[in-house]
Design an enzyme around this catalytic site. Sequence first.
Site, PDB file in Angstrom:
ATOM      1  N   HIS A 101       0.796  -1.140   0.054  1.00 28.21           N
ATOM      2  CA  HIS A 101      -0.045  -0.181  -0.003  1.00 28.21           C
ATOM      3  C   HIS A 101       0.931   1.229   0.079  1.00 28.21           C
ATOM      4  CE1 HIS A 101      -2.244  -3.140   2.395  1.00 28.21           C
ATOM      5  NE2 HIS A 101      -3.567  -2.511   1.834  1.00 28.21           N
ATOM      6  N   ASP A 104       2.432   1.834   3.370  1.00 29.56           N
ATOM      7  CA  ASP A 104       3.145   0.877   4.016  1.00 29.56           C
ATOM      8  C   ASP A 104       4.861   1.358   3.673  1.00 29.56           C
ATOM      9  OD1 ASP A 104       0.949  -0.722   4.222  1.00 29.56           O
ATOM     10  OD2 ASP A 104       1.384  -1.812   2.504  1.00 29.56           O
ATOM     11  N   HIS A 271     -11.056 -14.141   3.817  1.00 27.39           N
ATOM     12  CA  HIS A 271     -12.182 -13.510   3.215  1.00 27.39           C
ATOM     13  C   HIS A 271     -13.318 -14.384   2.999  1.00 27.39           C
ATOM     14  CE1 HIS A 271      -9.632  -9.709   2.339  1.00 27.39           C
ATOM     15  NE2 HIS A 271      -9.638 -10.079   3.788  1.00 27.39           N
ATOM     16  N   ASP A 296      -4.774 -13.853  -2.180  1.00 28.55           N
ATOM     17  CA  ASP A 296      -4.008 -13.297  -0.962  1.00 28.55           C
ATOM     18  C   ASP A 296      -3.871 -14.746  -0.038  1.00 28.55           C
ATOM     19  OD1 ASP A 296      -3.509 -10.934  -1.537  1.00 28.55           O
ATOM     20  OD2 ASP A 296      -4.674  -9.825   0.011  1.00 28.55           O
TER      21      ASP A 296
END
Length: 438
Positions: A101, A104, A271, A296
Amino acid sequence: MKEYFADIPKIKYEGKASKNPLAFRYYDADRIILGKKMSDHLPFAMAWWHNLCAAGTDMFGRDTADKSFGAQKGTMEHAKAKVDAGFEFMQKLGIKYFCFHDVDIVPEAEDINETNRRLDEITDYLLKKMEETGIKCLWGTANMFSNPRFMNGAGSTNSVDVYCFAAAQIKKAIELTVKLGGKGYVFWGGREGYETLLNTDVRFEQENIAALMKMAVEYGRSIGFTGDFYIEPKPKEPMKHQYDFDAATAIGFLRQYGLDKDFKMNIEANHATLAGHTFRHELRISAINGMLGSIDANQGDYLLGWDTDEFPYNVYESTLCMYEVLKAGGLTGGFNFDAKNRRPSNTPEDMFHAYILGMDTFALGLIKAAELIEDGELDEFVEKRYESFKGELGQKIRSGTATLSELAAHAEELGSCKTPDSGRQEYLESIVNRILFG
Ligand code: XUL
Ligand code: CO
């Protein structure tokens, strides 16, 4: 050059009998599986945020791990130390990609112009490291959920100023992704959802999210981004209702707003389970819609109802995941370990153990999924299960030329209908066990 993980050697493959905690037992990068190198089947990526930033802070306590890397946190010196430590980490593990990101990789400043200046500086530094090591960027993204300005959403916000800040962050993050040669650009809608309908215009918010994505695609393509945009579905946390609930919902949204040609899914295991699905369900739904982009790679806890982002150790799950990936012909993206050490696992060795565990879990999953495919019994069973559609009527149904009346006439001619053949679920599950455990 300073060594950050001086006690850790280069991690090598030693085979399944090895008891060396700093060796791979299954991940053998050059081993050929179904005609392709393991490392090509499994383009692993390090998640900048968990590995180099998160230090164990939770709602009840502060950091347990030291991620200062010898520098003062919140400084550009620290940002650069993270680059150096991160590249040493990836090189020692043989990881070829990273994901990030915007915030980050630099400390966010009060003024976005200063943040952008820092981002330019750090990406120059990153680019040099990438050229030296051959390590690449898998995907980039903008963090549009941590800063308080995004408390009501980014694309879904009620404030036009906030919407413009989201646009500015996306614009910059796409530019950085292009600068670093990233394969993909991710939208995880962290705050894109709502807490209560009493204050929310859902249609308005969804239209605005789509408009922002459309502008992002147009801008990305105009500056030479040829990769995939991804939606990363998640049903809840932080928002009670998140718009990208699961793959089917996200795909429907993309089609509704004409974004489906530019987007694929980035499916995260934890998720999927939060949405009440298996990981492989989400992979299958993406794949059959031509939208399986990236993964992910992590794991949730079936006893906990939140996103625990654990390193994957469940080989049953990784096998079934790799079965889906192999059947879909691979990923256009890769396997990003969006996973963090448990809070009490707070040493540098723990960071390596975690990645070794994750990489070995997927390597073994790949080996076993290939065996399942070579064995062929599952495929044969599924093929046979739909055999009745090979007849004349079935073919008419499949080709869309049947009428309701002729199908009804067939049923009426039969009068009564026999029960279809057994689904044989338990037997099929025993095949998976046979392949896994011999
Ligand atoms: C949050 C999550 C994010 C995305 C990128 O649950 O998975 O880290 O992967 O924003
Ligand atoms: Co994620």
